[in-house]
Motif scaffolding. Structure first.
Motif, PDB file in Angstrom:
ATOM      1  N   CYS A 240       0.864  -1.175   0.000  1.00 40.23           N
ATOM      2  CA  CYS A 240       0.000   0.000   0.000  1.00 40.23           C
ATOM      3  C   CYS A 240       0.907   1.233   0.000  1.00 40.23           C
ATOM      4  CB  CYS A 240      -0.930  -0.015   1.213  1.00 40.23           C
ATOM      5  SG  CYS A 240      -0.060   0.094   2.782  1.00 40.23           S
ATOM      6  N   LEU A 241       0.313   2.405   0.158  1.00 43.97           N
ATOM      7  CA  LEU A 241       1.072   3.651   0.054  1.00 43.97           C
ATOM      8  C   LEU A 241       2.206   3.713   1.078  1.00 43.97           C
ATOM      9  CD1 LEU A 241       1.448   6.446  -1.201  1.00 43.97           C
ATOM     10  CD2 LEU A 241      -0.265   7.318   0.409  1.00 43.97           C
ATOM     11  N   THR A 242       1.947   3.279   2.316  1.00 39.92           N
ATOM     12  CA  THR A 242       2.974   3.342   3.360  1.00 39.92           C
ATOM     13  C   THR A 242       4.192   2.513   2.981  1.00 39.92           C
ATOM     14  OG1 THR A 242       1.277   3.636   5.060  1.00 39.92           O
ATOM     15  CG2 THR A 242       3.461   2.933   5.801  1.00 39.92           C
ATOM     16  N   GLU A 243       3.962   1.274   2.532  1.00 40.35           N
ATOM     17  CA  GLU A 243       5.083   0.420   2.151  1.00 40.35           C
ATOM     18  C   GLU A 243       5.790   0.947   0.912  1.00 40.35           C
ATOM     19  OE1 GLU A 243       2.031  -1.180   2.733  1.00 40.35           O
ATOM     20  OE2 GLU A 243       2.495  -2.088   4.687  1.00 40.35           O
ATOM     21  N   ARG A 244       5.024   1.494  -0.049  1.00 38.45           N
ATOM     22  CA  ARG A 244       5.657   2.035  -1.265  1.00 38.45           C
ATOM     23  C   ARG A 244       6.570   3.214  -0.933  1.00 38.45           C
ATOM     24  NH1 ARG A 244       0.507   1.444  -3.543  1.00 38.45           N
ATOM     25  NH2 ARG A 244       0.200   3.704  -3.680  1.00 38.45           N
ATOM     26  N   ASN A 245       6.167   4.023   0.036  1.00 38.02           N
ATOM     27  CA  ASN A 245       7.026   5.149   0.432  1.00 38.02           C
ATOM     28  C   ASN A 245       8.354   4.655   1.007  1.00 38.02           C
ATOM     29  OD1 ASN A 245       5.177   7.085  -0.381  1.00 38.02           O
ATOM     30  ND2 ASN A 245       4.220   7.275   1.640  1.00 38.02           N
ATOM     31  N   ILE A 246       8.323   3.547   1.737  1.00 41.12           N
ATOM     32  CA  ILE A 246       9.552   2.974   2.285  1.00 41.12           C
ATOM     33  C   ILE A 246      10.406   2.376   1.168  1.00 41.12           C
ATOM     34  CG2 ILE A 246      10.495   1.199   3.828  1.00 41.12           C
ATOM     35  CD1 ILE A 246       7.929   1.560   5.530  1.00 41.12           C
ATOM     36  N   LEU A 247       9.746   1.729   0.185  1.00 34.09           N
ATOM     37  CA  LEU A 247      10.472   1.079  -0.905  1.00 34.09           C
ATOM     38  C   LEU A 247      10.954   2.061  -1.971  1.00 34.09           C
ATOM     39  CD1 LEU A 247       8.124  -2.015  -1.408  1.00 34.09           C
ATOM     40  CD2 LEU A 247      10.404  -2.017  -0.374  1.00 34.09           C
ATOM     41  N   ALA A 248      10.496   3.307  -1.909  1.00 34.03           N
ATOM     42  CA  ALA A 248      10.784   4.277  -2.972  1.00 34.03           C
ATOM     43  C   ALA A 248      12.285   4.492  -3.163  1.00 34.03           C
ATOM     44  CB  ALA A 248      10.094   5.603  -2.668  1.00 34.03           C
ATOM     45  N   ARG A 249      13.071   4.477  -2.088  1.00 32.78           N
ATOM     46  CA  ARG A 249      14.516   4.719  -2.223  1.00 32.78           C
ATOM     47  C   ARG A 249      15.244   3.507  -2.804  1.00 32.78           C
ATOM     48  NH1 ARG A 249      17.260   3.545   3.409  1.00 32.78           N
ATOM     49  NH2 ARG A 249      18.928   4.830   2.573  1.00 32.78           N
ATOM     50  N   HIS A 250      14.588   2.336  -2.801  1.00 29.42           N
ATOM     51  CA  HIS A 250      15.201   1.123  -3.315  1.00 29.42           C
ATOM     52  C   HIS A 250      14.749   0.782  -4.734  1.00 29.42           C
ATOM     53  CE1 HIS A 250      16.476   0.241   0.841  1.00 29.42           C
ATOM     54  NE2 HIS A 250      15.272   0.668   1.181  1.00 29.42           N
ATOM     55  N   ALA A 251      13.548   1.206  -5.094  1.00 29.20           N
ATOM     56  CA  ALA A 251      12.945   0.798  -6.371  1.00 29.20           C
ATOM     57  C   ALA A 251      13.796   1.148  -7.593  1.00 29.20           C
ATOM     58  CB  ALA A 251      11.544   1.401  -6.499  1.00 29.20           C
ATOM     59  N   PRO A 252      14.411   2.339  -7.687  1.00 27.95           N
ATOM     60  CA  PRO A 252      15.177   2.656  -8.898  1.00 27.95           C
ATOM     61  C   PRO A 252      16.375   1.744  -9.146  1.00 27.95           C
ATOM     62  CG  PRO A 252      14.641   4.661  -7.688  1.00 27.95           C
ATOM     63  CD  PRO A 252      14.293   3.516  -6.799  1.00 27.95           C
ATOM     64  N   GLN A 253      16.873   1.039  -8.108  1.00 25.90           N
ATOM     65  CA  GLN A 253      18.021   0.157  -8.281  1.00 25.90           C
ATOM     66  C   GLN A 253      17.626  -1.307  -8.484  1.00 25.90           C
ATOM     67  OE1 GLN A 253      18.185   2.530  -5.511  1.00 25.90           O
ATOM     68  NE2 GLN A 253      19.133   3.837  -7.056  1.00 25.90           N
ATOM     69  N   LEU A 254      16.330  -1.609  -8.373  1.00 24.06           N
ATOM     70  CA  LEU A 254      15.904  -3.003  -8.496  1.00 24.06           C
ATOM     71  C   LEU A 254      16.123  -3.524  -9.913  1.00 24.06           C
ATOM     72  CD1 LEU A 254      12.536  -3.159  -6.489  1.00 24.06           C
ATOM     73  CD2 LEU A 254      14.790  -4.035  -5.802  1.00 24.06           C
ATOM     74  N   ARG A 255      16.635  -4.757 -10.003  1.00 22.24           N
ATOM     75  CA  ARG A 255      16.799  -5.423 -11.293  1.00 22.24           C
ATOM     76  C   ARG A 255      15.696  -6.450 -11.531  1.00 22.24           C
ATOM     77  NH1 ARG A 255      22.303  -8.190 -11.705  1.00 22.24           N
ATOM     78  NH2 ARG A 255      21.595  -8.425 -13.863  1.00 22.24           N
ATOM     79  N   SER A 256      15.158  -7.010 -10.458  1.00 22.82           N
ATOM     80  CA  SER A 256      14.116  -8.028 -10.589  1.00 22.82           C
ATOM     81  C   SER A 256      13.021  -7.768  -9.571  1.00 22.82           C
ATOM     82  CB  SER A 256      14.706  -9.435 -10.377  1.00 22.82           C
ATOM     83  OG  SER A 256      13.682 -10.409 -10.372  1.00 22.82           O
ATOM     84  N   LEU A 257      11.773  -7.826 -10.030  1.00 23.59           N
ATOM     85  CA  LEU A 257      10.619  -7.641  -9.155  1.00 23.59           C
ATOM     86  C   LEU A 257       9.641  -8.772  -9.403  1.00 23.59           C
ATOM     87  CD1 LEU A 257       9.082  -5.846  -7.103  1.00 23.59           C
ATOM     88  CD2 LEU A 257       8.062  -4.663  -9.073  1.00 23.59           C
ATOM     89  N   ARG A 258       9.203  -9.410  -8.327  1.00 28.03           N
ATOM     90  CA  ARG A 258       8.281 -10.534  -8.431  1.00 28.03           C
ATOM     91  C   ARG A 258       7.050 -10.215  -7.596  1.00 28.03           C
ATOM     92  NH1 ARG A 258      11.429 -15.897  -9.180  1.00 28.03           N
ATOM     93  NH2 ARG A 258      13.074 -15.183 -10.569  1.00 28.03           N
ATOM     94  N   LEU A 259       5.901 -10.230  -8.235  1.00 26.59           N
ATOM     95  CA  LEU A 259       4.656  -9.838  -7.572  1.00 26.59           C
ATOM     96  C   LEU A 259       3.624 -10.946  -7.696  1.00 26.59           C
ATOM     97  CD1 LEU A 259       4.421  -6.175  -8.908  1.00 26.59           C
ATOM     98  CD2 LEU A 259       5.302  -6.921  -6.681  1.00 26.59           C
ATOM     99  N   TRP A 260       2.793 -11.059  -6.669  1.00 34.33           N
ATOM    100  CA  TRP A 260       1.795 -12.124  -6.646  1.00 34.33           C
ATOM    101  C   TRP A 260       0.646 -11.850  -7.612  1.00 34.33           C
ATOM    102  CZ3 TRP A 260       3.054 -16.598  -5.130  1.00 34.33           C
ATOM    103  CH2 TRP A 260       2.095 -17.582  -4.892  1.00 34.33           C
TER     104      TRP A 260
END
Length: 391
Positions: A240-260
Motif C-alpha cells: 500500500c502507500l505506506t510500504e511504497r514510500n519505504i520502498l521508494a529509495r530502493h525501487a530505482p536500483q531493483l533489477r528483478s521484481l516478483r509480484l503475486w
C-alpha cells in the motif's frame, strides 16, 4: 561408464540434480549411489548438498550420519550447502536452539539456512554466540515460520551481518525494543553494537522475499543498510502507500521484481522501478484491470507470468501487446497449466520469433526454488555449480 574419472561422473550426476519442480532428485541420486563403489562417492556428495525437511524425528539421525566416522562423516558434512529444519518445542532437552548451532558446526560450508520455529525462541547469549561462530559463512537465511512477536529475526541478523539473501514467511508486528529515546543514564550502559542495531539492520541485502509485509517500522529497520545493494525483491502481498514510500529509495536500483498479482498497487510500484530487467507476475488476471502497456518499464529483458484461470478460453492479447512494446525483451516465460486454454498462442509465438524473443512455455510454476546467487542476467540459471560459487 564405471571407470570414468570422478570429476566427470560428478558432472554427469549434477545434470540430473533437479526435478522438473526445482527440488533435488533424491530418488535418482540414491539409485546412482547404489550402482557401484566408484559411483557412491559423487552421488552421495550431491545427496548431502541439500539437507532439507529435517525435523524433530530425523535430525538426530542426520547428525549421527555426520559423526559415523571421522573421515567419512566429516566429508559428508563438508558437502552440505543448504540446511532446512523445523524445530518444535519438545520435552527432549537435547533438542532445541543449540541443535541449529551443532549442525552448522558439523556442516561448515553451509551458505543457506531455512528455519521453521514452533514455540521456540533463540535469544540466550550462549546459544547466539555459538550460532555466530558456526554460521560465519552463511549468505542466505529463510525464516519460514516464527512467532509474530518473536525477536529471532533481529537476533540472527545481528550475529550474521553477512546475510545477503533473506526470506521472511511470517508477519513481524513490532521491533523488540522501545522506539522512544532512552534516558542518558541508560544510554551510557547500552552496548554500541546494540545502539547501531536499533538504528537499523546492518545487513546489506541483495535479494529480499516477503510473504507478508512486516510493520512499517520493521520494514524500515530491515532495509536501513540496503539502499545501494537491494537488487531483487519478491512480494507475496502488494504494497500500500505506506510500504511504497519505504520502498521508494530502493525501487530505482531493483533489477528483478516478483509480484503475486497485478493491479493498481502493482502499477504504482512498477512506475518507480526505472531499471528493472526482470518482472515476474505469479497470478496475472485473464483480463488485467490495468493494461500491461504502458505500465511495464521499458527496460524489461525477462517477463514471466502465470494466469489464474482454468475454465474459460483466455486471450493473450495483453501479452502480445507487451511483447510488441518492449524493445529490450529477450525472454518470455509462460507458466501454462495443462487445464488451461489460450487464444492467440500462435500469434504470440510468431511475434516473439519476429522480434528475436525466446519463448519458454512450462508447466513448472514461476515460484520454484532458485539458488541465492548474484545474478549476471535474467532468468537465473539453475545449476549445481552455483553451490560452489557461493561456498
Amino acid at each position: 561408464m564405471f571407470s570414468l574419472p570422478l570429476e566427470l561422473l560428478f558432472h554427469v550426476f549434477e545434470k540430473e540434480y533437479y526435478t522438473s519442480s526445482g527440488t533435488p532428485n533424491y530418488k535418482h541420486l540414491k539409485a546412482c549411489a547404489l550402482v557401484c563403489r566408484s559411483w557412491s562417492g559423487p552421488a552421495q556428495s550431491l545427496l548431502f548438498r541439500s539437507a532439507i525437511e529435517l525435523s524433530n524425528h530425523n535430525i538426530h539421525t542426520f547428525h549421527a550420519a555426520l559423526l559415523s566416522s571421522a573421515a567419512r562423516g566429516k566429508a559428508l558434512g563438508n558437502c552440505v550447502r543448504i540446511l532446512a529444519m523445523s524445530i518444535s518445542r519438545t520435552s527432549d532437552k537435547s533438542f532445541g536452539p543449540m541443535t541449529v548451532a551443532t549442525l552448522l558446526q558439523a556442516c561448515p560450508h553451509v551458505y543457506e539456512l531455512a528455519l521453521s520455529l514452533y514455540g521456540i525462541n533463540i535469544e540466550e547469549e550462549e546459544t547466539l554466540e555459538k550460532l555466530k561462530v558456526a554460521g560465519q559463512r552463511l549468505k542466505a537465511l529463510t525464516l519460514v515460520h516464527h512467532g509474530t512477536q518473536s525477536p529471532i529475526l533481529f537476533h540472527l541478523l545481528r550475529i550474521w551481518p553477512n546475510i545477503q539473501f533473506l526470506k521472511v514467511g511470517s508477519r513481524i508486528r513490532t521491533l523488540p525494543w522501545r522506539t522512544t529515546p532512552s534516558p542518558p543514564s541508560e544510554r551510557n550502559t547500552e552496548d554500541a553494537g546494540e545502539l547501531r542495531q536499533r538504528n537499523g539492520a546492518e545487513v546489506c541485502l541483495y535479494d529480499l522475499v516477503l510473504s507478508i509485509f512486516p510493520a512499517p517500522k520493521v520494514l524500515s529497520w530491515l532495509l536501513a543498510s540496503s539502499a545501494d545493494s537491494l537488487r531483487i525483491l519478491e512480494l507475496r502481498q502488494l504494497p500500500c502507500l505506506t510500504e511504497r514510500n519505504i520502498l521508494a529509495r530502493h525501487a530505482p536500483q531493483l533489477r528483478s521484481l516478483r509480484l503475486w498479482c497485478y493491479n493498481d498497487d502493482s502499477v504504482a510500484l512498477l512506475r518507480m522501478c526505472t531499471a528493472l530487467e526482470e518482472l515476474v507476475l505469479y497470478g496475472l488476471e485473464p483480463s488485467p484491470c490495468r493494461p500491461l502497456v504502458p505500465n511495464l518499464p521499458p527496460t524489461i529483458e525477462h517477463f514471466a507470468f502465470g494466469i489464474r484461470d482454468y475454465h474459460s478460453c483466455i486471450s493473450l492479447q495483453p501479452i502480445i501487446s507487451a511483447v510488441d512494446a518492449h524493445p529490450n525483451l529477450k525472454v518470455l516465460t509462460f507458466n501454462k497449466d495443462p487445464r488451461q486454454r489460450f487464444q492467440g498462442c500462435e500469434i504470440l509465438e510468431a511475434k516473439c520469433r519476429m522480434k528475436g524473443v525466446e519463448v519458454v512455455i512450462s508447466s513448472v510454476p514461476c515460484w520454484v526454488y532458485e539458488e541465492p546467487i548474484i545474478v549476471d542476467r535474467f532468468p537465473r540459471a539453475r545449476s549445481v555449480s552455483n553451490f560452489t560459487a557461493m561456498s
